[in-house]
Design an enzyme around this catalytic site. Structure first.
Site, PDB file in Angstrom:
ATOM      1  N   CYS A  25      -4.917   6.306  -3.487  1.00  0.00           N
ATOM      2  CA  CYS A  25      -4.233   5.008  -3.505  1.00  0.00           C
ATOM      3  C   CYS A  25      -2.853   5.224  -4.090  1.00  0.00           C
ATOM      4  O   CYS A  25      -2.726   5.605  -5.258  1.00  0.00           O
ATOM      5  CB  CYS A  25      -5.031   3.994  -4.318  1.00  0.00           C
ATOM      6  N   GLY A  26      -1.812   4.983  -3.301  1.00  0.00           N
ATOM      7  CA  GLY A  26      -0.445   5.234  -3.757  1.00  0.00           C
ATOM      8  C   GLY A  26       0.015   4.274  -4.827  1.00  0.00           C
ATOM      9  O   GLY A  26       0.607   4.685  -5.834  1.00  0.00           O
TER      10      GLY A  26
ATOM     11  N   GLU B 282     -10.613   0.344  -4.636  1.00  0.00           N
ATOM     12  CA  GLU B 282      -9.571  -0.503  -4.074  1.00  0.00           C
ATOM     13  C   GLU B 282     -10.101  -1.885  -3.720  1.00  0.00           C
ATOM     14  O   GLU B 282     -11.162  -2.025  -3.117  1.00  0.00           O
ATOM     15  CB  GLU B 282      -8.964   0.142  -2.822  1.00  0.00           C
TER      16      GLU B 282
ATOM     17  N   CYS C 110       0.858  -1.179   0.000  1.00  0.00           N
ATOM     18  CA  CYS C 110       0.000   0.000   0.000  1.00  0.00           C
ATOM     19  C   CYS C 110       0.894   1.230   0.000  1.00  0.00           C
ATOM     20  O   CYS C 110       1.661   1.436   0.947  1.00  0.00           O
ATOM     21  CB  CYS C 110      -0.927  -0.008   1.213  1.00  0.00           C
TER      22      CYS C 110
ATOM     23  N   GLY D  71      -1.998   2.653  -6.724  1.00  0.00           N
ATOM     24  CA  GLY D  71      -2.874   2.948  -7.853  1.00  0.00           C
ATOM     25  C   GLY D  71      -2.408   4.154  -8.645  1.00  0.00           C
ATOM     26  O   GLY D  71      -2.445   4.160  -9.884  1.00  0.00           O
TER      27      GLY D  71
ATOM     28  N   HIS E 269      -3.362  -4.058 -10.628  1.00  0.00           N
ATOM     29  CA  HIS E 269      -4.132  -2.874 -11.008  1.00  0.00           C
ATOM     30  C   HIS E 269      -4.640  -2.999 -12.432  1.00  0.00           C
ATOM     31  O   HIS E 269      -3.942  -3.517 -13.315  1.00  0.00           O
ATOM     32  CB  HIS E 269      -3.277  -1.608 -10.902  1.00  0.00           C
TER      33      HIS E 269
END
Length: 288
Positions: free
Chosen positions: A231-232, A222, A76, A234, A172
């Site tokens: 979202c990092g 997510e 994350c 993402g 992703h």
């Protein structure tokens, strides 16, 4: 007994950070069960995920991550920024650059003024490593570039989406839209894509508008948490995908519901870096 936690957020993507290095828990205790209870926004504290700090034999520390639905995840981006700030603020380590073991490998956050910059490692495009399973019958339906999945057409209810798939330690599916994402029904289509059979471990889903060569807007569904404010991983996946498709340059600012992240993809070492804030909200204790 009670567990001490620190509530933190990265651009509104919020976490319960727990130092587990000397924590003694009963045999019946379950982190997935605890996460479902503690992250509930009506009956618990409220968070997207819990972030756990453990000792490590391979790095400075080890990071555990559980979603609000109790599922464990590999990495994350916003969470690791918050964990790094937690480590620095609590005086656990004074190192400018930390090495943190995750299920996605060793990730290295470092101080960048008031922000945290994270070396997210190299993006992964091989379908079996993301993982994505299109099946033999689907081979002719995807655009293949050295085994990358680019603009794969996926029918969801009444419309077709073009998915580009990448892993930043977790899976992703990035979708570029012509319509404004501000009004796009993320909560309608996100769950169907997350749980589609082509994703054996489910997937995170990013819906994106291109604003300029150095600017993107993004909303994210997510895996295991639903729509979040940021979202990092993402944002990293989205930046890489835009660069891969030639839509942007190698450094972009990505606007999320909770604020901005800066994503860079180095042509020299193929590593992706993410820079953004991490904020402590409050500390507390919860009975278990």
């Amino acid at each position: 007994m009670e567990i001490t936690f620190t509530k933190m957020h990265g651009l509104g993507n919020d976490f319960l950070v727990i130092d587990c290095r000397s924590l003694s828990l009963p045999e019946s205790f379950s982190w997935p069960g605890f996460s479902r209870k503690a992250c509930h926004r009506r009956f618990g504290i409220g968070a997207d995920q819990i972030i756990l700090l453990f000792p490590s034999d391979r790095a400075d520390f080890r990071m555990g991550i559980y979603n609000a639905d109790g599922s464990e995840v590999e990495m994350c981006g916003n969470g690791i920024r918050c964990l790094a700030k937690f480590i620095w603020d609590k005086g656990i380590s004074a190192k400018e650059t930390l090495e943190i073991e995750t299920l996605a490998g060793i990730i290295r956050p470092r101080k960048a003024g008031d922000l945290v910059r994270v070396d997210m490692g190299e993006p992964v495009f091989e379908p079996e490593k993301i993982p994505v399973d299109l099946g033999e019958k689907a081979e002719g339906r995807r655009q293949k570039t050295e085994e990358k999945i680019i603009d794969y057409p996926l029918q969801i209810e009444d419309r077709e989406f073009l998915l580009t798939c990448v892993s930043m330690g977790n899976p992703h599916a990035v979708i570029f839209l012509d319509e404004a994402i501000e009004e796009f029904p993320v909560t309608r289509y996100g769950p169907f894509i997350e749980n589609h059979p082509i994703f054996p471990k489910r997937t995170n889903v990013e819906f994106v508008n291109v604003k300029a060569r150095d600017e993107l807007s993004m909303r994210v569904w997510e895996r295991g948490s639903g729509e979040t404010m940021a979202c990092g991983t993402g944002a990293s996946a989205t930046g890489v995908t835009a660069m891969l498709k030639g839509l942007t340059d190698r450094r972009v600012t990505i606007h999320l519901l909770g604020g901005d992240l800066i994503i860079e993809w180095s042509a020299e070492d193929n590593h992706v870096s993410m820079t953004g804030p991490a904020v402590e909200v409050f500390e507390g204790k919860i009975s278990v």
